[in-house]
Write a protein that holds these residues in place. Structure first.
Motif, short mmCIF file in Angstrom:
data_model
loop_
_atom_site.label_atom_id
_atom_site.label_comp_id
_atom_site.label_asym_id
_atom_site.label_seq_id
_atom_site.Cartn_x
_atom_site.Cartn_y
_atom_site.Cartn_z
N GLY A 167 0.80 -1.21 0.00
CA GLY A 167 0.00 0.00 0.00
C GLY A 167 0.84 1.27 0.00
N LEU A 168 0.26 2.34 0.50
CA LEU A 168 0.87 3.67 0.43
C LEU A 168 1.87 3.94 1.56
N GLY A 169 2.08 2.99 2.46
CA GLY A 169 2.94 3.24 3.61
C GLY A 169 4.35 3.66 3.25
N PHE A 170 4.85 3.22 2.09
CA PHE A 170 6.20 3.57 1.68
C PHE A 170 6.36 5.08 1.47
N ALA A 171 5.25 5.79 1.25
CA ALA A 171 5.31 7.24 1.05
C ALA A 171 5.89 7.95 2.26
N GLN A 172 5.76 7.35 3.45
CA GLN A 172 6.32 7.96 4.66
C GLN A 172 7.82 8.15 4.56
N PHE A 173 8.46 7.30 3.77
CA PHE A 173 9.91 7.39 3.59
C PHE A 173 10.34 8.78 3.15
N TYR A 174 9.48 9.50 2.42
CA TYR A 174 9.83 10.79 1.85
C TYR A 174 9.38 11.98 2.70
N VAL A 201 -1.54 5.56 5.00
CA VAL A 201 -0.25 6.21 4.73
C VAL A 201 0.59 6.32 5.99
N VAL A 202 0.04 6.91 7.03
CA VAL A 202 0.81 7.25 8.22
C VAL A 202 0.68 6.17 9.28
N ASP A 203 1.82 5.69 9.75
CA ASP A 203 1.87 4.73 10.86
C ASP A 203 2.53 5.43 12.04
N LEU A 204 1.75 5.70 13.10
CA LEU A 204 2.24 6.46 14.24
C LEU A 204 2.93 5.60 15.29
N LEU A 252 6.15 6.79 10.66
CA LEU A 252 6.36 8.23 10.68
C LEU A 252 7.68 8.60 11.36
N TRP A 253 8.05 7.87 12.40
CA TRP A 253 9.23 8.22 13.18
C TRP A 253 10.52 7.85 12.46
N SER A 254 10.55 6.69 11.83
CA SER A 254 11.75 6.33 11.06
C SER A 254 11.92 7.28 9.88
N ALA A 255 10.78 7.77 9.33
CA ALA A 255 10.84 8.71 8.21
C ALA A 255 11.36 10.08 8.65
N LEU A 256 10.78 10.63 9.73
CA LEU A 256 11.15 11.97 10.16
C LEU A 256 12.53 12.03 10.80
N LEU A 257 13.01 10.92 11.35
CA LEU A 257 14.34 10.90 11.96
C LEU A 257 15.35 10.27 11.00
N GLY A 258 15.23 8.96 10.78
CA GLY A 258 16.18 8.30 9.89
C GLY A 258 16.11 8.82 8.47
N GLY A 259 14.88 9.04 7.96
CA GLY A 259 14.72 9.52 6.59
C GLY A 259 15.28 10.92 6.38
N THR A 260 15.06 11.80 7.35
CA THR A 260 15.59 13.16 7.23
C THR A 260 17.11 13.15 7.19
N ASP A 268 16.22 -6.78 14.52
CA ASP A 268 15.37 -6.38 13.39
C ASP A 268 15.34 -4.86 13.21
N LEU A 269 16.41 -4.19 13.56
CA LEU A 269 16.45 -2.73 13.44
C LEU A 269 16.32 -2.33 11.97
N ALA A 270 15.32 -1.50 11.64
CA ALA A 270 15.10 -1.09 10.26
C ALA A 270 16.29 -0.29 9.73
N TYR A 271 16.59 -0.45 8.44
CA TYR A 271 17.81 0.12 7.89
C TYR A 271 17.85 1.65 7.91
N LEU A 272 16.69 2.32 7.89
CA LEU A 272 16.69 3.78 7.90
C LEU A 272 17.37 4.34 9.15
N TRP A 273 17.31 3.59 10.25
CA TRP A 273 17.94 4.06 11.49
C TRP A 273 19.46 4.06 11.39
N LEU A 274 20.03 3.35 10.42
CA LEU A 274 21.49 3.35 10.26
C LEU A 274 22.00 4.75 9.94
N ASN A 275 21.18 5.55 9.24
CA ASN A 275 21.57 6.93 8.92
C ASN A 275 21.73 7.76 10.19
N LEU A 276 20.77 7.63 11.09
CA LEU A 276 20.83 8.35 12.35
C LEU A 276 21.99 7.85 13.21
#
Length: 569
Positions: free
Chosen positions: A70-77, A220-223, A233-241, A538-546
């Motif tokens: 579904g649309l959940g991947f949009a949170q990445f951006y 779209v948004v998973d809180l 939303l949190w992995s997107a706003l922190l790791g994604g940013t 199982d740490l999601a890869y986006l957190w590696l950026n942070l």
């Protein structure tokens, strides 16, 4: 593929490439070749930045991602606009004031040549690997359509892209990307329209969205704060940013795009344009994937989207087992189609009990269909344990080749190849620029004439093209291409960003401190990812950026501070 489709595809691509070559016919020095004439307007910069990021993978893998999740991947951006504002305020003025070729030149003045070289090498490693995937992605399409071997297709595409990049340089990359993005946006819009037109005559767009919503595809948004979840939303706003700050602020493939701007204002407007319009564009691509999912509720999808795997299975000793599963699959698809029709009618009546009954029936049919597909995956693995059974990247290809009308197939293929050309040429050009400016001219061959560096830049482009081709040959080891690119970036971007954060904001941290911090932080990031790969967490890869950024800054600050005068270059 019809003759008309061939003419549309080749004509579109030839016009774009020809325009780029014609516009750069006067490029004859290393500055123009690597940096352009710094005369681009903001809209060209914005479209160029978008095209660099929007590779063929975006238009192959993202619809398949939406088809499954579904649309959940949009949170990445969601962190992208935040990152664009921060870069416009803090980073762009520094680059323009110093008049640098690359982002890494700044680091030598701030620290020393060791830090500059290390950061450039980290960029070259991750971007060189990612370039291979951007070549591999469109090769899947062409090999499927033409019946060529994947290796031959990779070679043909790679040679064409290398030639185009070697001839044109950075200005050709930028000026052609504007046309490429126009073709891409029009093509994806046309695909979405065709999907709706292919739905049953009594099912409209609103009906399709109602069905998708009841199956959870429009969420779209998973809180929920879950470190194991790749997209919330949190992995997107922190790791994604942090990922976007590093990608757009320190990745030369992007920095090179806006350093070609006519002025600081034009470059800022170009980045803000990207921040505003990139998120809606990704929603559009995901939305097309959702529409394809709904389409395949009413029209039976393949039991496995990778036709090569299915063909091999049908020619194996396991063919009888496949036939049984295909019979079951046909029956379940009939149930799914009937349940979808019932849900559409129930939604029109707005009777909750009827809606819930139809929704339950449809969910059951979709789950059963998925279960049968997984059984086919197991058959493929029994036949060939080395086979890649993940088929999300083939979903949109299947729809393009089997359900689009004549002419539009050629346009959508032109979309995929335009995206591949734009992103790959940007990457190869950036790799050559960084190799030339930060390594070759800085540390190996100094004080030579301009013509020597001009020719060397072209040879470096060829070299990186060959490296990318080599990695493209093994890119099928990844389950999902768009995730593969982001994982590769996440392994390095956080540390690179951490180096720049120290450089910008901690003026009393010296070169040795940041060098050691970067090496230790990179080791921590890699070990963290290896732990995930081996199943220890199982740490999601986006957190590696942070993690990479924070650890680099934290470790650097542990060292004794040096006098401020020693940190200024």
């Amino acid at each position: 593929m019809s003759t008309i489709d061939w003419l549309v595809m080749t004509g579109t691509l030839a016009a774009i490439v020809g325009f780029g070559v014609w516009k750069t016919r006067s490029v004859d020095n290393v500055k123009s070749y690597l940096l352009g004439d710094r005369d681009l307007k903001w809209w060209t910069i914005g479209l160029s930045v978008m095209a660099t990021q929007a590779s063929a993978i975006t238009f192959l893998s993202t619809p398949g991602q939406a088809y499954d999740d579904g649309l959940g991947f949009a949170q990445f951006y969601f962190g992208l606009p935040i990152a664009m504002v921060i870069l416009c305020v803090f980073v762009l003025p520094i680059y323009y004031r110093l008049q640098v070729y690359t982002a890494y030149e700044y680091l030598e003045g701030r620290f020393d040549v060791r830090v500059r070289t290390l950061t450039a090498l980290l960029f070259l490693i991750q971007r060189g690997l990612a370039a291979g995937i951007t070549i591999y992605a469109p090769a899947i399409i062409l090999s499927t359509i033409l019946g060529w071997s994947l290796s031959l297709t990779i070679l043909v595409i790679g040679v064409v892209v290398i030639f185009y990049t070697v001839v044109g340089g950075t200005k050709a990359v930028s000026v052609t990307q504007k046309q490429q993005m126009i073709v891409i946006l029009l093509g994806m819009l046309a695909a979405g329209v065709v999907v709706v037109m292919r739905l049953p005559s009594d099912v409209g767009l609103a009906d399709a969205m109602g069905v998708a919503g009841k199956l959870g595809k429009l969420e779209v948004v998973d809180l929920n704060f879950d470190l194991n979840d790749r997209y919330n939303l949190w992995s997107a706003l922190l790791g994604g940013t942090f990922l976007f700050l590093s990608y757009f602020g320190t990745d030369q493939s992007q920095v090179q795009r806006y350093l070609s701007g006519k002025s600081l204002t034009e470059s800022r407007l170009g980045l803000l344009f990207n921040g505003i319009f990139k998120v809606p564009m990704q929603f559009m691509v995901l939305f097309v994937g959702i529409l394809v999912f709904v389409f395949f509720l009413f029209t039976a999808p393949p039991i496995h989207f990778n036709t090569a795997n299915l063909d091999n299975l049908r020619n194996s000793s396991l063919a009888p087992e496949l036939s049984v599963l295909e019979e079951d699959y046909a029956a379940v698809n009939a149930e799914a189609s009937a349940a979808s029709t019932a849900l559409v009618e129930a939604l029109r009546t707005e009777e909750e009990a009827t809606i819930e009954a139809a929704q339950t029936q449809l969910r059951s049919a979709v789950a059963e269909r998925q279960l049968i597909s997984e059984k086919v995956d197991h058959l493929i693995e029994r036949m060939n344990p080395e086979a890649i059974v993940e088929d999300r990247d083939y979903v949109f290809i299947t729809f393009i080749t089997q359900y689009l009308p004549v002419g539009l197939i050629g346009l959508l293929l032109a979309v995929i190849f335009s995206a591949a050309m734009s992103s790959t040429s940007s990457e190869l050009n950036a790799l050559a620029t960084t190799s030339m400016v930060d390594l070759y001219r800085r540390s190996f061959v100094r004080n030579r004439e301009d013509d020597h560096y001009f020719k060397a830049s072209k040879w470096l482009t060829i070299m990186w093209g060959c490296i990318a081709l080599g990695f493209a040959a093994v890119a099928n080891l990844f389950d999902n291409l768009i995730q593969a690119v982001n994982i590769i970036g996440s392994l390095f971007y956080g540390v690179i960003l951490g180096i720049f954060v120290v450089a910008f904001f901690f003026k009393r941290v010296g070169s040795t401190a940041v060098l050691i911090a970067a090496l230790v932080a990179e080791m921590i990031v890699i070990l963290t990812f290896v732990g995930y790969w081996l199943g220890y967490h199982d740490l999601a890869y986006l957190w590696l950026n942070l993690i990479g950024c924070v650890m680099t800054v934290f470790i650097a600050l542990l060292f004794p501070k040096v006098p401020a005068k020693e940190t200024v270059g």
